[in-house]
Design a protein around this motif. Structure first.
Motif: not given
Length: 640
Positions: A8-12, A43-46, A58-60
């Motif tokens: 999650i942190a990585r996507t952030g 957008s938020s990941l599923e 997380g996010t993308y």
């Protein structure tokens, strides 16, 4: 769980990096002309299910977009076209206004000097020095008119050069837009740098002409000029060009071409710089040239006619001071034949009455079997002309001669009666003795019909028997209705000097002199001649001096000076109007520009705040990664 936190942190971190990169790019391009700010959409990941619960993953970065409002951009293009057109018109009008105010001021000043010379000579009509000085004043007037025409010709050349330069730049933009469209088709319109460059080119294009843009699904844009000329269609670029004018080669026409096809464009519908240049040339510059020609014809005709009413220092009928108004050099440019004509007629224009000229241009059209129509380009009025022999009659102050060939149905000609007169005006008299200071006395009988005019042509022999002098005047009774026309001469006591003799119109030669009779009378008219000559006589100079205030132009409504000053005032009025238009168009453009900037422009304060926000987001995501690592290490250590 620590592995999930790390992911999650990585996507952030990655999302924050993208936000920081886009924000930094916005800041870096804050002063880049045509740059549209960009924004990142996240957008938020599923979510992932763990047991009966769902946990975020997380996010993308879902998209990077240009902030662009098509309506605001269109309004900006419209405003750009209007302000560019207004500025170009004002610039050209200012140049012309300064030309009339500075160099052009010498024309009325030299006319005033000429009348001053006439007044001086009227005091001492036999003074040879004053006579030569008067001719010098006339030459100065002619030179100043020539110089003014030369300056207007320079304006014509400069305007044509500007028209050519604008069309060349339009073609460069057309080619660039075609290339950009080709690249955008490959990326389906996703390359924002290309989109910015495309919009910048289209905005520049709107300076030169009115632009309509049609977006395509492929990401490309088709571009039209003036609402009717397709300049760019997808990746295909058209070309705008110029060609010699029809019927006047020095008045360039605008053309649009694609492949081997070319058509002439109605420049009045193009707008922008290009439309303003063509409108200035056609609606202001050419009329100013024709009105200067009208002034030149008025000067030449007025003084030449005045000369013909008097005697020079040798006792002869005064000769022309200026070039004759129907001299071949004066007639250049009066007729222009359209290239679409199928007939082979060669036309000439003869000035019959300068006072009836308007300084306008006309379109002559012929339709079989015998329809000759003359359309006034200024008023739109149409006059039907009558063919009398080889001459078309019925126009305002001029007639049209069919010198050779024949007209075909549909043939058209542009008629400019005053064209070239200002260029050709010159002083033809070389000896001051030729100035006709002394007057003649030709008296019409009170019972005359009023349909006959007399012009003295020459004094052939003052020693001829019966030459008319004071106390021995001669009266000519003229019968223009007889076949052939006849004249009978009576002495001062009313005695006939011979039976009525035939003459060949329009000239009559008898008793040592020749005169011209122009008559439509159906009854006999009488004219009494006293052609005495006295060296100290100044009566004709006195009449010549009155020309300064005589309303002899435009149907008797204006003086010679008025013709020139009215042109000057018209130019000044148009210049002031153009200045006002620049202000109003500029205000509209500024509103449209502000609207675009509020949507697509970079606000440094906003971007600085975003930079801090995304930096904090990046740091927070990085802190999550550190926390996840510490948790993982703690768990790993507890298993040792």
């Amino acid at each position: 769980m620590s592995m999930d936190l790390l992911s999650i942190a990585r996507t952030g971190v990655l999302a924050s990096q993208s936000q920081l990169a886009i924000t930094s790019n916005n800041i870096a391009n804050a002063n880049t002309e045509g740059y549209n700010r960009q924004v990142v959409s996240q957008s938020s990941l599923e979510s992932q299910q763990l047991g009966s619960n769902f946990y975020g993953a997380g996010t993308y970065v879902s998209d990077v977009k240009r902030v662009y409002n098509d309506y605001a951009a269109r309004e900006l293009r419209i405003g750009q076209t209007a302000v560019s057109e207004a500025q170009t018109t004002y610039s050209k009008m200012s140049e012309l206004d300064q030309l009339f105010s500075q160099i052009g001021s010498a024309v009325p000043a030299s006319l005033t000097s000429l009348f001053g010379g006439i007044n001086s000579l009227a005091d001492i009509p036999d003074d040879l020095g004053l006579r030569d000085s008067l001719l010098s004043n006339a030459e100065q007037l002619a030179n100043n008119v020539n110089q003014m025409q030369l300056q207007l010709d320079g304006q014509m050349g400069q305007t044509n050069d500007q028209i050519s330069a604008v069309t060349e730049r339009i073609n460069e933009i057309s080619n660039e837009l075609g290339n950009i469209n080709r690249e955008l088709m490959k990326s389906q319109g996703q390359d924002m740098q290309l989109l910015d460059k495309q919009d910048a080119l289209i905005l520049e294009l709107s300076e030169y002409a009115e632009v309509n843009v049609v977006p395509l699904e492929s990401g490309a844009k088709s571009v039209m000029l003036g609402g009717s000329i397709m300049l760019v269609s997808g990746e295909v670029s058209m070309q705008i060009g110029t060609k010699p004018g029809d019927p006047h080669a020095n008045e360039l026409q605008i053309t649009a071409s694609s492949g081997g096809n070319s058509l002439v464009v109605d420049a009045s519908k193009i707008g922008g710089q290009l439309g303003a240049l063509v409108d200035f040339r056609d609606d202001t510059l050419i009329p100013a040239q024709l009105e200067l020609g009208q002034f030149a014809l008025g000067v030449a005709d007025a003084f030449n006619q005045a000369q013909s009413q008097g005697f020079d220092l040798n006792g002869l009928v005064g000769a022309n001071i200026f070039t004759d108004i129907n001299d071949p050099t004066m007639q250049l440019g009066r007729v222009g034949a359209f290239s679409t004509n199928t007939g082979n007629a060669n036309l000439g224009v003869n000035i019959d009455d300068v006072s009836s000229l308007t300084g306008s241009s006309y379109e002559l059209s012929f339709t079989t079997p015998s329809s000759y129509e003359l359309k006034d380009s200024s008023s739109g009025n149409i006059t039907s002309l009558t063919l009398n022999g080889n001459t078309l009659e019925g126009a305002d102050g001029f007639s049209i001669d069919i010198a050779s060939g024949v007209l075909a149905s549909g043939d058209k000609f542009e008629i400019r009666p005053t064209s070239s007169a200002a260029t050709a005006l010159s002083v033809t008299m070389t000896d001051g003795k030729g100035i006709a200071a002394a007057g003649t006395s030709i008296t019409s009988d009170a019972a005359n019909s009023g349909n006959s005019n007399i012009n003295l042509i020459s004094i052939d022999n003052r020693n001829a028997p019966g030459f008319p002098t004071t106390g021995a005047e001669l009266t000519f009774e003229i019968d223009p209705s007889a076949l052939p026309p006849t004249f009978e001469v009576f002495d001062a006591q009313g005695n006939s000097m011979g039976v009525a003799a035939p003459y060949t119109p329009p000239n009559i030669s008898a008793n040592g002199f020749t005169f011209e009779i122009n008559s439509t009378a159906v009854t006999k008219d009488k004219f009494t001649f006293d052609l005495s000559f006295a060296e100290g006589d100044n009566s004709n100079l006195v009449n010549m001096a009155k020309l300064n205030e005589t309303k002899m132009m435009n149907g008797g409504s204006t003086t010679l000076t008025d013709v020139y000053e009215n042109t000057k005032l018209d130019v000044g009025g148009k210049t002031k109007s153009a200045e006002i238009s620049v202000g109003s168009a500029g205000a509209i453009y500024n509103q449209a520009y502000t609207r675009v900037q509020s949507v697509s422009g970079v606000n440094l304060d906003e971007e600085a705040a975003n930079l801090m926000r995304f930096q904090q987001s990046y740091q927070a995501s990085a802190r999550i990664m550190t926390t996840a690592t510490e948790i993982f290490n703690t768990l790993f250590s507890s298993l040792r």
